[in-house]
Design an enzyme around this catalytic site. Sequence first.
Site, PDB file in Angstrom:
ATOM      1  N   GLU A  16       0.769  -1.272  -0.042  1.00 56.09           N
ATOM      2  CA  GLU A  16       0.027  -0.016  -0.026  1.00 56.09           C
ATOM      3  C   GLU A  16       0.751   1.417  -0.040  1.00 56.09           C
ATOM      4  O   GLU A  16       0.288   2.371   0.147  1.00 56.09           O
ATOM      5  CB  GLU A  16      -0.833   0.051   1.406  1.00 56.09           C
ATOM      6  N   ARG A  62      19.749  -3.227   9.189  1.00 60.20           N
ATOM      7  CA  ARG A  62      19.724  -1.930   8.277  1.00 60.20           C
ATOM      8  C   ARG A  62      18.754  -1.077   8.649  1.00 60.20           C
ATOM      9  O   ARG A  62      18.475  -0.026   8.041  1.00 60.20           O
ATOM     10  CB  ARG A  62      19.285  -2.624   6.912  1.00 60.20           C
ATOM     11  N   ILE A 102       9.778  -9.336   4.708  1.00 58.51           N
ATOM     12  CA  ILE A 102      10.519 -10.298   5.031  1.00 58.51           C
ATOM     13  C   ILE A 102      10.208 -11.308   4.301  1.00 58.51           C
ATOM     14  O   ILE A 102       8.894 -11.855   4.718  1.00 58.51           O
ATOM     15  CB  ILE A 102      10.570 -10.342   6.630  1.00 58.51           C
ATOM     16  N   ASP A 107       7.300 -17.986   4.185  1.00 60.39           N
ATOM     17  CA  ASP A 107       7.231 -19.697   3.602  1.00 60.39           C
ATOM     18  C   ASP A 107       6.525 -19.450   2.281  1.00 60.39           C
ATOM     19  O   ASP A 107       6.648 -20.631   1.627  1.00 60.39           O
ATOM     20  CB  ASP A 107       6.393 -20.292   4.674  1.00 60.39           C
ATOM     21  N   THR A 108       6.250 -18.551   1.588  1.00 64.45           N
ATOM     22  CA  THR A 108       5.513 -18.860   0.435  1.00 64.45           C
ATOM     23  C   THR A 108       5.904 -17.744  -0.706  1.00 64.45           C
ATOM     24  O   THR A 108       6.826 -16.910  -0.134  1.00 64.45           O
ATOM     25  CB  THR A 108       3.910 -18.577   0.584  1.00 64.45           C
ATOM     26  N   HIS A 152       4.858 -14.934  -1.807  1.00 59.58           N
ATOM     27  CA  HIS A 152       4.112 -13.844  -1.414  1.00 59.58           C
ATOM     28  C   HIS A 152       5.173 -12.799  -1.352  1.00 59.58           C
ATOM     29  O   HIS A 152       4.830 -11.704  -1.819  1.00 59.58           O
ATOM     30  CB  HIS A 152       3.284 -13.888  -0.304  1.00 59.58           C
TER      31      HIS A 152
END
Length: 164
Positions: A67, A136, A91, A94-95, A97
């Site tokens: 967004e 960072r 970050i 597991d996928t 995405h």
Amino acid sequence: MATSLKNLSDYNIEDVPSAESMKFGIVVSEWNTEITEALYNGAYDTLIKNGASKENIIKKYVPGSFELTAGAKYLAELTDVDAVICLGCVIQGDTPHFDYVCSGVTQGITQLNLQYPIPFIFGVLTTSDQQQAIDRAGGKHGNKGDEGAITAIKMVHMKESLKA
Ligand SMILES: Nc1c(NC[C@H](O)[C@H](O)[C@H](O)CO)[nH]c(=O)[nH]c1=O
Ligand SMILES: CC(=O)[C@@H](O)COP(=O)(O)O
């Protein structure tokens, strides 16, 4: 050059124009808020350190990094800011995405820079794990928010110098 070889907070203040007359929008993702708030603090402090007034800094939140594009667009269209700094932290989970969010926000901010006459700064961390993000966002590799603030100041000055 990898961030590990260049601290994100390193800059020569003599090389940075004064931000005294500049107005900034900062849009902050609420995902990984402990990281993104650290990015915001770095960006805010760096803008102030280089002459910006607190009255000339507008902070707005969005739910996630995807967004950031819309939030930055609203700031550009509905305010008189000279630049928008987009701060997020994506970050790897597991996928896949992660890939889509990173691609979406990268393409989105890139398009804003092409569509509007003000700079939109890509202050989005895209990391494999939380430690890389911590490193960072004020850790051993500096603060990407600092980098975003310096980049915004320099881009506004660059544009103004062409008008002179
Ligand atoms: N996983 C992370 C997200 N995911 C949320 C998206 O950014 C977006 O808000 C959602 O898909 C609804 O449109 N966002 C981050 O900023 N960081 C992440 O690690
Ligand atoms: C970047 C993301 O959306 C990601 O952190 C979400 O985690 P998961 O891939 O495990 O659903």
